[in-house]
Design a protein around this motif. Structure first.
Motif, mmCIF file in Angstrom:
data_model
loop_
_atom_site.group_PDB
_atom_site.id
_atom_site.type_symbol
_atom_site.label_atom_id
_atom_site.label_comp_id
_atom_site.label_asym_id
_atom_site.label_seq_id
_atom_site.Cartn_x
_atom_site.Cartn_y
_atom_site.Cartn_z
ATOM 1 N N SER A 157 0.817 -1.211 0.000
ATOM 2 C CA SER A 157 0.000 0.000 0.000
ATOM 3 C C SER A 157 0.852 1.261 0.000
ATOM 4 O O SER A 157 0.348 2.346 -0.294
ATOM 5 C CB SER A 157 -0.946 0.003 1.207
ATOM 6 N N ALA A 158 2.149 1.115 0.364
ATOM 7 C CA ALA A 158 3.037 2.278 0.347
ATOM 8 C C ALA A 158 3.373 2.620 -1.091
ATOM 9 O O ALA A 158 3.567 1.747 -1.941
ATOM 10 C CB ALA A 158 4.298 1.975 1.136
ATOM 11 N N THR A 159 3.450 3.909 -1.368
ATOM 12 C CA THR A 159 3.756 4.360 -2.725
ATOM 13 C C THR A 159 4.845 5.419 -2.687
ATOM 14 O O THR A 159 5.119 6.029 -1.637
ATOM 15 C CB THR A 159 2.510 4.968 -3.380
ATOM 16 N N GLY A 160 5.467 5.608 -3.859
ATOM 17 C CA GLY A 160 6.449 6.663 -4.010
ATOM 18 C C GLY A 160 7.636 6.519 -3.073
ATOM 19 O O GLY A 160 8.172 5.426 -2.865
ATOM 20 N N SER A 161 8.035 7.639 -2.487
ATOM 21 C CA SER A 161 9.200 7.659 -1.614
ATOM 22 C C SER A 161 8.996 6.791 -0.384
ATOM 23 O O SER A 161 9.927 6.124 0.102
ATOM 24 C CB SER A 161 9.511 9.091 -1.190
ATOM 25 N N ALA A 162 7.789 6.765 0.160
ATOM 26 C CA ALA A 162 7.506 5.951 1.344
ATOM 27 C C ALA A 162 7.752 4.479 1.063
ATOM 28 O O ALA A 162 8.284 3.740 1.905
ATOM 29 C CB ALA A 162 6.075 6.183 1.809
ATOM 30 N N ALA A 163 7.371 4.037 -0.159
ATOM 31 C CA ALA A 163 7.587 2.638 -0.516
ATOM 32 C C ALA A 163 9.073 2.317 -0.556
ATOM 33 O O ALA A 163 9.511 1.229 -0.144
ATOM 34 C CB ALA A 163 6.933 2.344 -1.860
ATOM 35 N N SER A 164 9.891 3.261 -1.037
ATOM 36 C CA SER A 164 11.341 3.036 -1.085
ATOM 37 C C SER A 164 11.931 2.953 0.326
ATOM 38 O O SER A 164 12.791 2.109 0.618
ATOM 39 C CB SER A 164 12.026 4.162 -1.865
ATOM 40 N N VAL A 165 11.454 3.816 1.209
ATOM 41 C CA VAL A 165 11.936 3.794 2.596
ATOM 42 C C VAL A 165 11.584 2.466 3.256
ATOM 43 O O VAL A 165 12.422 1.835 3.915
ATOM 44 C CB VAL A 165 11.336 4.979 3.392
ATOM 45 N N VAL A 166 10.335 2.032 3.065
ATOM 46 C CA VAL A 166 9.880 0.769 3.656
ATOM 47 C C VAL A 166 10.678 -0.404 3.092
ATOM 48 O O VAL A 166 11.109 -1.307 3.831
ATOM 49 C CB VAL A 166 8.371 0.575 3.423
ATOM 50 N N ALA A 167 10.869 -0.422 1.763
ATOM 51 C CA ALA A 167 11.593 -1.526 1.137
ATOM 52 C C ALA A 167 13.029 -1.610 1.653
ATOM 53 O O ALA A 167 13.557 -2.708 1.913
ATOM 54 C CB ALA A 167 11.584 -1.349 -0.378
ATOM 55 N N PHE A 168 13.677 -0.451 1.794
ATOM 56 C CA PHE A 168 15.055 -0.467 2.310
ATOM 57 C C PHE A 168 15.090 -1.011 3.736
ATOM 58 O O PHE A 168 15.931 -1.859 4.069
ATOM 59 C CB PHE A 168 15.646 0.939 2.281
ATOM 60 N N ALA A 169 14.166 -0.548 4.576
ATOM 61 C CA ALA A 169 14.167 -0.999 5.968
ATOM 62 C C ALA A 169 13.933 -2.503 6.052
ATOM 63 O O ALA A 169 14.632 -3.214 6.797
ATOM 64 C CB ALA A 169 13.098 -0.246 6.767
ATOM 65 N N GLN A 170 12.976 -3.016 5.277
ATOM 66 C CA GLN A 170 12.684 -4.450 5.327
ATOM 67 C C GLN A 170 13.843 -5.285 4.789
ATOM 68 O O GLN A 170 14.033 -6.432 5.212
ATOM 69 C CB GLN A 170 11.403 -4.744 4.554
ATOM 70 N N SER A 171 14.612 -4.727 3.852
ATOM 71 C CA SER A 171 15.741 -5.490 3.305
ATOM 72 C C SER A 171 16.879 -5.656 4.310
ATOM 73 O O SER A 171 17.779 -6.474 4.101
ATOM 74 C CB SER A 171 16.272 -4.809 2.033
ATOM 75 N N GLN A 172 16.855 -4.884 5.395
ATOM 76 C CA GLN A 172 17.916 -4.985 6.405
ATOM 77 C C GLN A 172 17.553 -5.919 7.554
ATOM 78 O O GLN A 172 18.372 -6.128 8.471
ATOM 79 C CB GLN A 172 18.243 -3.596 6.981
#
Length: 276
Positions: A157-172
């Motif tokens: 449901s996250a889009t744009g910049s928020a989706a990138s922030v979430v994806a980076f955090a989850q990848s760690q």
């Protein structure tokens, strides 16, 4: 008056007959004595056989020498005894110092061992507590599959910049927690949040206290993916994480868990700020 009347006479005065006779007698006696001695011949000299005894002084000297020797021996014995005592004292002091150092070393080693054992026990207790909380959380939500599905839908449901922030955090998730860590494989809480927002060009402050006031304060009932969660007061927060949707967050929690994705019920935050 004769012309020689005033000229003194040079004749010697006549000696009296008595004086002349006396002198003649004395001379005659002396000559007689010499004549008798000469007639008798030279006298034989007898050898001197008398022995003169010298006073004896060796007895007193021996006593004095003996007393001096005894005194010297006594002094030498005292010195030897003192030297022995000093050596024994030095050896005892050295032994005591060595024993003290060894005792200190053993005490330090014991303290370290106790501290390590305490840390391990605390870590084990924390892991057991977290495990129990996860079990309780799974039971309350129905199943782990439904939780995963909810997490996936919230992330999508996250889009744009928020989706990138979430994806980076989850990848760690799974990386180690290290105090002061800023990646790429180890993080502390504020280091992870700062790096996640840097991927979208947002330069956040480095520490939790500043990050807790870096955006607009929002209610915990109105969270959106990419919001920064904080624990503690705004401006004095001691921990931060990133809300990823579906009632979950990602954060670098501690050295036992590392970077994890957890439900908000796992550790309810104090507040949130929205940067994006």
């Amino acid at each position: 008056m004769s012309h020689t009347a005033h000229i003194p006479s040079h004749r010697k005065p006549r000696r009296s007959a008595s004086k002349t006779a006396l002198r003649a007698g004395v001379a005659g006696g002396v000559l007689s004595t010499i004549a008798v001695a000469g007639a008798a011949g030279p006298a034989q000299a007898e050898p001197v056989t008398q022995t003169i005894e010298m006073p004896t002084i060796t007895a007193g000297l021996s006593t004095s020498v003996a007393a001096s020797a005894q005194a010297t021996q006594a002094v030498a014995l005292d010195l030897e005894t003192q030297a022995t005592e000093d050596a024994a004292a030095a050896t005892a002091a050295k032994t005591a110092k060595k024993a003290k150092a060894e005792a200190v070393r053993k005490a330090e080693a014991r303290n370290k061992a106790e501290a390590a054992a305490e840390a391990k026990a605390q870590e084990a207790a924390e892991r057991a507590s977290r495990s129990a909380e996860r079990t309780t959380l799974s039971a309350s939500t129905g199943s782990s599959d439904s939780a995963s599905s909810s997490s996936s839908s919230s992330s999508s449901s996250a889009t744009g910049s928020a989706a990138s922030v979430v994806a980076f955090a989850q990848s760690q998730v799974g990386d180690a927690y290290v105090s002061g860590g800023t990646g790429p494989n180890s993080w502390d809480c504020s280091g992870l949040v700062q790096a996640a927002f840097r991927t979208v060009g947002v330069d956040l402050p480095r520490v939790s206290q500043s990050q807790s006031t870096a955006g607009t304060q929002v209610s915990l009932d109105n969270l959106q993916p990419g919001d920064i969660l904080y624990w503690g007061g705004a401006g004095s927060a001691y921990h931060v994480g990133i809300y990823v949707g579906g009632g979950q967050f990602v954060g670098a929690q501690n050295s036992s868990t590392g970077v994890v994705q957890k439900s908000l019920d796992y550790d309810p935050p104090s507040g949130a700020v929205r940067v994006l």
